[in-house]
Scaffold this motif. Structure first.
Motif, PDB file in Angstrom:
ATOM      1  N   ALA A  94      -9.041  12.547 -51.163  1.00  0.00           N
ATOM      2  CA  ALA A  94      -9.417  11.717 -52.308  1.00  0.00           C
ATOM      3  C   ALA A  94     -10.844  12.038 -52.767  1.00  0.00           C
ATOM      4  CB  ALA A  94      -9.298  10.238 -51.932  1.00  0.00           C
ATOM      5  N   ALA A  95     -11.746  12.265 -51.810  1.00  0.00           N
ATOM      6  CA  ALA A  95     -13.125  12.612 -52.160  1.00  0.00           C
ATOM      7  C   ALA A  95     -13.184  13.967 -52.865  1.00  0.00           C
ATOM      8  CB  ALA A  95     -13.982  12.630 -50.898  1.00  0.00           C
ATOM      9  N   LEU A  96     -12.343  14.900 -52.456  1.00  0.00           N
ATOM     10  CA  LEU A  96     -12.320  16.215 -53.106  1.00  0.00           C
ATOM     11  C   LEU A  96     -11.853  16.107 -54.552  1.00  0.00           C
ATOM     12  CD1 LEU A  96     -10.832  18.415 -50.224  1.00  0.00           C
ATOM     13  CD2 LEU A  96     -13.213  18.281 -50.961  1.00  0.00           C
ATOM     14  N   TRP A  97     -10.855  15.254 -54.793  1.00  0.00           N
ATOM     15  CA  TRP A  97     -10.400  15.047 -56.157  1.00  0.00           C
ATOM     16  C   TRP A  97     -11.494  14.386 -57.002  1.00  0.00           C
ATOM     17  CZ3 TRP A  97      -6.812  17.033 -59.054  1.00  0.00           C
ATOM     18  CH2 TRP A  97      -5.676  17.596 -58.468  1.00  0.00           C
ATOM     19  N   GLY A  98     -12.252  13.490 -56.392  1.00  0.00           N
ATOM     20  CA  GLY A  98     -13.381  12.882 -57.098  1.00  0.00           C
ATOM     21  C   GLY A  98     -14.428  13.910 -57.479  1.00  0.00           C
TER      22      GLY A  98
ATOM     23  N   PHE B  23     -20.597  18.098 -47.923  1.00  0.00           N
ATOM     24  CA  PHE B  23     -20.907  16.812 -47.294  1.00  0.00           C
ATOM     25  C   PHE B  23     -19.631  16.083 -46.871  1.00  0.00           C
ATOM     26  CE2 PHE B  23     -21.326  12.192 -47.827  1.00  0.00           C
ATOM     27  CZ  PHE B  23     -22.290  11.922 -46.857  1.00  0.00           C
ATOM     28  N   PHE B  24     -18.658  15.979 -47.771  1.00  0.00           N
ATOM     29  CA  PHE B  24     -17.423  15.264 -47.436  1.00  0.00           C
ATOM     30  C   PHE B  24     -16.615  16.011 -46.365  1.00  0.00           C
ATOM     31  CE2 PHE B  24     -18.024  13.423 -51.802  1.00  0.00           C
ATOM     32  CZ  PHE B  24     -18.216  12.115 -51.386  1.00  0.00           C
ATOM     33  N   SER B  25     -16.680  17.325 -46.373  1.00  0.00           N
ATOM     34  CA  SER B  25     -16.029  18.094 -45.313  1.00  0.00           C
ATOM     35  C   SER B  25     -16.696  17.833 -43.975  1.00  0.00           C
ATOM     36  CB  SER B  25     -16.086  19.592 -45.641  1.00  0.00           C
ATOM     37  OG  SER B  25     -15.439  19.865 -46.871  1.00  0.00           O
ATOM     38  N   GLN B  26     -18.031  17.660 -44.018  1.00  0.00           N
ATOM     39  CA  GLN B  26     -18.775  17.360 -42.800  1.00  0.00           C
ATOM     40  C   GLN B  26     -18.411  15.977 -42.258  1.00  0.00           C
ATOM     41  OE1 GLN B  26     -20.599  19.890 -41.928  1.00  0.00           O
ATOM     42  NE2 GLN B  26     -21.751  19.166 -40.164  1.00  0.00           N
ATOM     43  N   VAL B  27     -18.211  15.027 -43.150  1.00  0.00           N
ATOM     44  CA  VAL B  27     -17.812  13.672 -42.738  1.00  0.00           C
ATOM     45  C   VAL B  27     -16.481  13.713 -42.009  1.00  0.00           C
ATOM     46  CG1 VAL B  27     -17.114  11.401 -43.571  1.00  0.00           C
ATOM     47  CG2 VAL B  27     -19.127  12.507 -44.545  1.00  0.00           C
TER      48      VAL B  27
ATOM     49  N   ILE C 116      -4.783  13.644 -40.007  1.00  0.00           N
ATOM     50  CA  ILE C 116      -4.144  13.420 -41.308  1.00  0.00           C
ATOM     51  C   ILE C 116      -4.663  12.143 -41.961  1.00  0.00           C
ATOM     52  CG2 ILE C 116      -1.935  12.942 -42.431  1.00  0.00           C
ATOM     53  CD1 ILE C 116      -0.636  14.735 -40.289  1.00  0.00           C
ATOM     54  N   PHE C 117      -4.860  11.093 -41.154  1.00  0.00           N
ATOM     55  CA  PHE C 117      -5.374   9.825 -41.704  1.00  0.00           C
ATOM     56  C   PHE C 117      -6.755  10.032 -42.310  1.00  0.00           C
ATOM     57  CE2 PHE C 117      -7.895   5.923 -41.031  1.00  0.00           C
ATOM     58  CZ  PHE C 117      -7.176   5.046 -41.840  1.00  0.00           C
ATOM     59  N   LEU C 118      -7.662  10.691 -41.576  1.00  0.00           N
ATOM     60  CA  LEU C 118      -8.995  10.979 -42.115  1.00  0.00           C
ATOM     61  C   LEU C 118      -8.911  11.966 -43.283  1.00  0.00           C
ATOM     62  CD1 LEU C 118     -10.991  11.364 -38.773  1.00  0.00           C
ATOM     63  CD2 LEU C 118     -11.016   9.404 -40.330  1.00  0.00           C
ATOM     64  N   GLY C 119      -7.923  12.855 -43.219  1.00  0.00           N
ATOM     65  CA  GLY C 119      -7.773  13.842 -44.281  1.00  0.00           C
ATOM     66  C   GLY C 119      -7.403  13.231 -45.618  1.00  0.00           C
ATOM     67  N   LEU C 120      -6.732  12.079 -45.594  1.00  0.00           N
ATOM     68  CA  LEU C 120      -6.391  11.412 -46.854  1.00  0.00           C
ATOM     69  C   LEU C 120      -7.653  10.983 -47.606  1.00  0.00           C
ATOM     70  CD1 LEU C 120      -3.368   9.210 -45.671  1.00  0.00           C
ATOM     71  CD2 LEU C 120      -3.299  11.383 -46.920  1.00  0.00           C
ATOM     72  N   PHE C 121      -8.643  10.443 -46.890  1.00  0.00           N
ATOM     73  CA  PHE C 121      -9.915  10.072 -47.515  1.00  0.00           C
ATOM     74  C   PHE C 121     -10.673  11.320 -47.969  1.00  0.00           C
ATOM     75  CE2 PHE C 121      -8.839   6.590 -44.639  1.00  0.00           C
ATOM     76  CZ  PHE C 121      -8.988   5.494 -45.467  1.00  0.00           C
ATOM     77  N   TRP C 122     -10.612  12.353 -47.168  1.00  0.00           N
ATOM     78  CA  TRP C 122     -11.247  13.628 -47.520  1.00  0.00           C
ATOM     79  C   TRP C 122     -10.626  14.187 -48.802  1.00  0.00           C
ATOM     80  CZ3 TRP C 122     -10.401  18.722 -44.323  1.00  0.00           C
ATOM     81  CH2 TRP C 122     -11.290  19.709 -44.773  1.00  0.00           C
TER      82      TRP C 122
END
Length: 367
Positions: free
Chosen positions: A133-137, A158-162, A125-131
């Motif tokens: 935010a990147a999806l909204w970007g 790419f962001f899903s891979q991260v 969940i913690f990593l998912g918050l950054f993911w």
């Protein structure tokens, strides 16, 4: 005279005491012996009082009915022991979950949890918050550019891979792989392929996704229900992945066309042809959609055998209960050409290769 009268008075008291004792004993005898026998006797409707013979026959019938008949499957041998009651499937899973998870395991309506599962959930969940935010970007970028930038949604991939790579590293989930070097050599040819894998755990999705590394663009062919999963659902929709509504014929036709278009434009596809996770772990029958897409385009199909992923996260656990490192193994087989063979032959060859790379407890019983 007084002595004689006193003697007779004592004798009368003794007689009355004896009479009372006899009366009490008679009542006790009636309650202990006669009354139970009376309850065994047949009713007047069953037993006729016209003759002693009919009364005797009725008594025999009543006595025989008091003896319980043996059960159909009961064993009559003296040494046999009673078999334990059969446990329900829910009770078996509950017992298995507590056994797998260890001392601090507890059950929820979403599945079992233990300390490692909680650690995995918090990290995810913690990593998912950054993911997220990147999806909204990415969504904002596509909106402002009118979808003229990144038409194949490589940024979302790419962001899903991260997210997937980071989670697998922190949770020690990376499985053992076989044939990865040859697969990377194939990716350098820039020829799109259909990856087909067996499916018996939620971990199968990141296992397959991380095989591509950072340089390739790929899309999943998934069921429409995954679109409702938080964060992952947004990534699937925004990333241009294919979602199939199996109850809608029109959706199936659109899936076929969308998949063919992606393969023609050198975008890899990945799918699980069983259509759902195998709860028993053994390989289920295949759906035809993935093979139809690859066969019509002439794209190669790469079989992938995933073994042991359910030993880290069975379907009745909310999150993995242990690291999959040292437990799970992914075998990447040689590409199978879909040209010059029928769709049925392609399906049979791919299935045979997947079965070849599975452990014995995951192979289908009738093949």
């Amino acid at each position: 005279k007084l002595a004689i009268l006193k003697l007779f008075q004592n004798e009368s008291e003794i007689t009355m005491m004896t009479t009372n004792k006899l009366l009490s004993f008679s009542v006790l005898l009636f309650l202990v012996c006669i009354y139970p026998v009376k309850s065994w006797l047949p009713s007047p409707k069953t037993c006729s009082t016209k003759g002693s013979a009919s009364f005797t026959n009725a008594l025999r019938a009543t006595a025989s009915s008091a003896i319980p008949a043996p059960e159909e499957n009961a064993s009559t041998s003296v040494g046999d022991e009673a078999k334990p009651a059969k446990m329900s499937k829910k009770e078996v899973l509950k017992q298995q979950g507590y056994k797998e998870g260890g001392l601090f395991t507890f059950n929820t309506k979403y599945g079992f949890l233990n300390p490692y599962a909680i650690y995995y959930g918090i990290t995810s969940i913690f990593l998912g918050l950054f993911w997220y935010a990147a999806l909204w970007g990415c969504q904002l970028l596509y909106f402002l550019s009118g979808n003229r930038i990144d038409k194949r949604r490589r940024l979302v991939t790419f962001f899903s891979q991260v997210w997937g790579e980071s989670l697998m590293a922190l949770a020690r989930l990376r499985p053992e792989t076989e044939g990865l070097d040859k697969f990377k050599e194939f990716l350098k040819t820039n020829e799109a392929a259909m990856l087909v894998a067996n499916h018996n755990s939620w971990l199968d999705i990141p296992f397959v996704g991380t095989l591509y590394g950072w340089g390739s663009n790929y899309k999943l062919v998934s069921k429409a229900e995954l679109g409702k999963v938080p964060i992952l659902g947004k990534a699937i929709k925004l990333g241009g992945h294919i979602m199939v509504d199996r109850s809608n014929r029109k959706s199936q036709v659109m899936t076929l066309r969308q998949g063919m278009d992606l393969l023609k434009n050198n975008v890899h596809l990945c799918t699980f042809p069983e259509g759902t996770r195998s709860k028993s772990g053994r390989l289920l029958p295949f759906k035809k959609g993935a093979f139809k897409i690859a066969h019509k385009v002439g794209a190669p199909v790469i079989p992938i055998s995933i073994g042991g992923s359910a030993k880290a996260m069975p379907y009745y656990w909310m999150f993995p209960f242990r690291p999959s490192r040292g437990v799970a193994k992914v075998v990447i087989h040689e590409p199978i050409s879909s040209k010059d063979i029928s769709e049925k032959e392609l399906t049979e060859q791919v299935r045979a290769k997947i079965i070849e790379g599975l452990p014995e407890d995951q192979k289908p019983l009738n093949e």
